[in-house]
Write a protein that holds these residues in place. Structure first.
Motif, PDB file in Angstrom:
ATOM      1  N   ALA A  58      14.445  22.104 -81.927  1.00 16.79           N
ATOM      2  CA  ALA A  58      14.166  20.676 -81.740  1.00 16.79           C
ATOM      3  C   ALA A  58      13.211  20.426 -80.583  1.00 16.79           C
ATOM      4  O   ALA A  58      12.572  19.366 -80.512  1.00 16.79           O
ATOM      5  N   GLY A  59      13.110  21.388 -79.649  1.00 17.10           N
ATOM      6  CA  GLY A  59      12.188  21.219 -78.523  1.00 17.10           C
ATOM      7  C   GLY A  59      12.848  21.175 -77.163  1.00 17.10           C
ATOM      8  O   GLY A  59      12.246  20.718 -76.188  1.00 17.10           O
ATOM      9  N   LEU A  76       6.513  10.229 -73.579  1.00 18.86           N
ATOM     10  CA  LEU A  76       6.152  11.637 -73.762  1.00 18.86           C
ATOM     11  C   LEU A  76       6.004  11.958 -75.251  1.00 18.86           C
ATOM     12  O   LEU A  76       6.833  11.578 -76.064  1.00 18.86           O
ATOM     13  N   ARG A  77       4.941  12.697 -75.558  1.00 19.06           N
ATOM     14  CA  ARG A  77       4.686  13.108 -76.943  1.00 19.06           C
ATOM     15  C   ARG A  77       4.202  14.554 -76.947  1.00 19.06           C
ATOM     16  O   ARG A  77       3.328  14.925 -76.157  1.00 19.06           O
ATOM     17  N   VAL A  78       4.791  15.359 -77.823  1.00 19.86           N
ATOM     18  CA  VAL A  78       4.414  16.771 -77.927  1.00 19.86           C
ATOM     19  C   VAL A  78       4.150  17.096 -79.390  1.00 19.86           C
ATOM     20  O   VAL A  78       4.990  16.831 -80.257  1.00 19.86           O
ATOM     21  N   LYS A 123       3.371  17.165 -87.677  1.00 18.15           N
ATOM     22  CA  LYS A 123       4.498  16.334 -87.253  1.00 18.15           C
ATOM     23  C   LYS A 123       4.819  16.615 -85.791  1.00 18.15           C
ATOM     24  O   LYS A 123       4.954  17.777 -85.389  1.00 18.15           O
ATOM     25  N   PRO A 124       4.925  15.566 -84.952  1.00 19.41           N
ATOM     26  CA  PRO A 124       5.224  15.804 -83.534  1.00 19.41           C
ATOM     27  C   PRO A 124       6.624  16.382 -83.335  1.00 19.41           C
ATOM     28  O   PRO A 124       7.542  16.081 -84.106  1.00 19.41           O
ATOM     29  N   LEU A 125       6.761  17.219 -82.279  1.00 19.62           N
ATOM     30  CA  LEU A 125       8.070  17.773 -81.945  1.00 19.62           C
ATOM     31  C   LEU A 125       8.989  16.644 -81.495  1.00 19.62           C
ATOM     32  O   LEU A 125      10.140  16.539 -81.909  1.00 19.62           O
ATOM     33  N   PHE A 126       8.472  15.778 -80.607  1.00 16.25           N
ATOM     34  CA  PHE A 126       9.132  14.523 -80.275  1.00 16.25           C
ATOM     35  C   PHE A 126       8.071  13.549 -79.769  1.00 16.25           C
ATOM     36  O   PHE A 126       6.987  13.955 -79.330  1.00 16.25           O
ATOM     37  N   ALA A 127       8.369  12.260 -79.858  1.00 15.96           N
ATOM     38  CA  ALA A 127       7.396  11.231 -79.498  1.00 15.96           C
ATOM     39  C   ALA A 127       8.080  10.078 -78.779  1.00 15.96           C
ATOM     40  O   ALA A 127       9.267   9.819 -78.959  1.00 15.96           O
TER      41      ALA A 127
END
Length: 646
Positions: free
Chosen positions: A38-39, A7-9, A14-18
């Motif tokens: 942080a998401g 999952l990548r957002v 800069k991505p929120l998380f990857a």
């Protein structure tokens, strides 16, 4: 049950998380943790399908039902509390309407021996069997138990939802989600609008539920009691710790120490390479080695260390003027709207004390705060001490911020004098350093808004702090720092909170709100629980209800004849008391008999050949209606008895 892969957002560069991958299994109890922004809420929205990721897959089986409670939602105001909660049973309601239609058709026809009539009876029987298998007859009882557990009284059930605050309407939405019995529960800050008793009821409910649970909460005690697994969003990655939150904190600390060691070693390696390149850049004999170092430097992947631990929030209240010895004195304070909120409130708060206001929502905690603030009228005497300067943090303080302003503008608009020269330093201490100070309020998370509102409070020196639910939306680290700052605060503090961990070790006195009274308890929050001889506050109401409905003979004997009451009057009073007690006992007996009969009828209707017996169906319906009326009568009789006892 739910599988998440790669999952990548992304919302910006800069991505929120990857590269987030994990699985939510049956009966998992997962705490989703991470710093504010942080998401966490974004991940919950992706899991329930409300938001799509930039890339990656979320696999959910077709028959999996997901219940999602967001932090904020648009609520309807055109129904009563009961009607709104009953929307959770939409399928059951349709089935009941279908049964009533079939029953009506059977009543209108007289061709009892025809094949068409027998086919109609078969359809009714099958539909009724399915209706019973759905547990339909118990749904109303489940509804009442859930609403009561979340803090509603029976008299609230028929009130329009428009009469309730946003927090109470969020409870209705939570009740609807719990009543649907989904396979996966996604809860985003479910405790923000609950009092301590309701939180502990929710803990017990989730512990007994067959659903998998993924929740975001900053209530450490709540997630420790509910969750057995922790997912952390840190530095753009999702790390899976298959342990409770307390154990996660230990592992997290060890992991961070490893991160720091690796980071320091990497920084030393980078510095050595750069020094070698700079030293031999222009020497032809070292050209090959320099190029090798340059290539090695380009291939290095920087090690990240969580920003939460890098930027500590140093919260310190400014020096304040010394107030009088008693900042707040209440003498026979009373407040009523359509009903009495509290009466005969007598309390004294000394300078330097840290006290807690606890109790079920709606019992008057915030109302007394408003009386102290002078925002609403009241009866009785309430004295604010000499030289008292009040700093007030309300529950909705974060929502009152101007969303069109930036973080810097928000503080700059209220800062005065020399403090304006230190705005950037203050913002940095609250983790709004650098580019974060240019963010607009409308893009901030709930926790970031709360921190910003707290900064506003700190700009003026005060000696009486009144904090109404200050920890809502604050992350664990921020709550710990706020707690230490209040403990070190020179002045007096009144804290209205349902957060047991936050209050523990902070307050030395507890004022309990309930039943129109305010009772003083010396000691901390857990001393208060022990003084009640209960392990959880959820048991407190049960104890009070038992005492009300079943007064002991000993307590009746203790009631002495008042000096201004004659013997005849006292005798008449005792007669009325015995009569009221007898009426309550008689009503309880009737309720018990009817509940027993309903269970018998329910067992009979489960038998296939008796499922279409109209006599049994009619008796069940009428007995249920009589039971509902008798419960209402019992409540009225209990209230009358309580009035006589008082």
């Amino acid at each position: 049950m739910i599988s998440i892969e790669s999952l990548r957002v992304e919302f910006g560069i800069k991505p929120l998380f990857a590269d987030a991958s994990f699985v939510v299994n049956d009966r998992d109890r997962i705490a989703l943790v991470g710093k504010n922004g942080a998401g966490k809420s974004t991940l919950l929205k992706i899991l329930c399908g409300q938001q799509q990721p930039t890339s990656g897959t979320v696999s959910v089986p077709n028959d999996t039902r997901i219940g999602y409670l967001p932090q904020v939602m648009v609520l309807q105001d055109d129904t009563t509390v009961r009607q709104e909660a009953q929307k959770a049973f939409a399928d059951v309601t349709k089935m009941k309407e279908r049964l009533e239609q079939l029953q009506q058709q059977m009543a209108e026809r007289t061709d009892y021996d025809s094949q068409e009539y027998m086919a109609l009876v078969d359809r009714f029987t099958q539909a009724h069997d399915r209706y019973l298998m759905m547990g339909a007859e118990n749904k109303e009882a489940e509804l009442e138990r859930t609403l009561t557990g979340l803090g509603f009284s029976r008299t609230d059930f028929e009130r329009p939802t428009s009469e309730f605050s946003g927090g109470w309407r969020m409870r209705i939405e939570l009740a609807k989600i719990l009543l649907q019995c989904p396979d996966v529960l996604l809860l985003d800050e479910p405790t923000n609008h609950l009092d301590i008793e309701s939180i502990q009821w929710l803990e017990q409910f989730l512990a007994q539920s067959a659903s998998a649970v993924v929740l975001v909460s900053h209530d450490r005690a709540f997630i420790n009691n509910v969750c057995n697994r922790t997912l952390e969003i840190s530095c753009g990655h999702v790390i899976d710790y298959k342990v409770k939150y307390n154990e996660y904190m230990v592992l997290r600390r060890e992991r961070r120490e490893q991160q720091l060691r690796a980071y320091e070693n990497q920084q030393k390696e980078i510095a050595d390479m750069k020094a070698f390149i700079e030293r031999f850049r222009y020497q032809a004999t070292k050209a090959v080695q320099v190029q090798q170092k340059v290539k090695q430097l380009e291939k290095i992947v920087p090690i990240e260390v969580d920003e939460v631990d890098n930027s500590a929030m140093h919260l310190k209240f400014p020096p304040c003027l010394r107030s009088g010895d008693y900042p707040v004195i209440c003498d026979e304070v009373r407040k009523e709207y359509a009903h009495v909120v509290f009466d005969h409130v007598n309390l004294t708060i000394k300078r330097g004390e840290k006290v807690a206001f606890v109790g079920k929502n709606g019992e008057g905690k915030s109302t007394l705060v408003k009386c102290i603030m002078g925002e609403i009228p009241f009866d009785g005497t309430l004295k604010i001490g000499h030289n008292v300067q009040i700093g007030y943090f309300a529950q909705n303080q974060a929502q009152l911020l101007d969303e069109s302003l930036t973080v810097f503008q928000t503080i700059d608009n209220v800062a005065k004098g020399e403090i304006r020269l230190r705005i950037n330093d203050i913002l940095g201490a609250f983790m709004f350093g650098g580019e974060a100070s240019d963010k607009r309020v409308k893009v901030l998370s709930g926790g970031e808004r709360t921190r910003l509102a707290m900064i506003r409070l700190l700009l003026e020196p005060v000696n009486l702090l009144i904090l109404d639910e200050p920890t809502n939306h604050l992350d664990m680290a921020s709550k710990d720092v706020l707690k230490e700052a209040i403990k070190a605060f020179d002045g007096t503090a009144i804290v209205v909170s349902h957060d047991r961990e936050f209050l523990d070790g902070l307050v030395t006195k507890v004022f309990e709100f309930g039943g129109g009274k305010v009772r003083e308890h010396i000691g901390g929050i857990y001393d208060f629980l022990q003084s009640k001889k209960i392990s959880e506050l959820s048991e407190l109401q049960k104890v009070q209800d038992t005492k009300t409905s079943q007064p002991s003979q000993k307590s009746l004997e203790r009631q002495e004849t008042p000096k201004n009451q004659s013997y005849a009057e006292h005798k008449e009073q005792q007669k009325l008391l015995r009569k009221a007690e007898k009426a309550v006992e008689e009503s309880e007996r009737k309720i018990s008999d009817m509940e027993s009969r309903l269970k018998e009828l329910d067992d009979l209707l489960m038998i296939p050949e008796k499922a279409a017996d109209m006599t049994l169906v009619t008796e069940y319906t009428s007995t249920k209606a009589m039971l509902d009326k008798e419960v209402e009568r019992w409540e009225q009789l209990s209230e009358q008895l309580e009035q006589l006892l008082n």
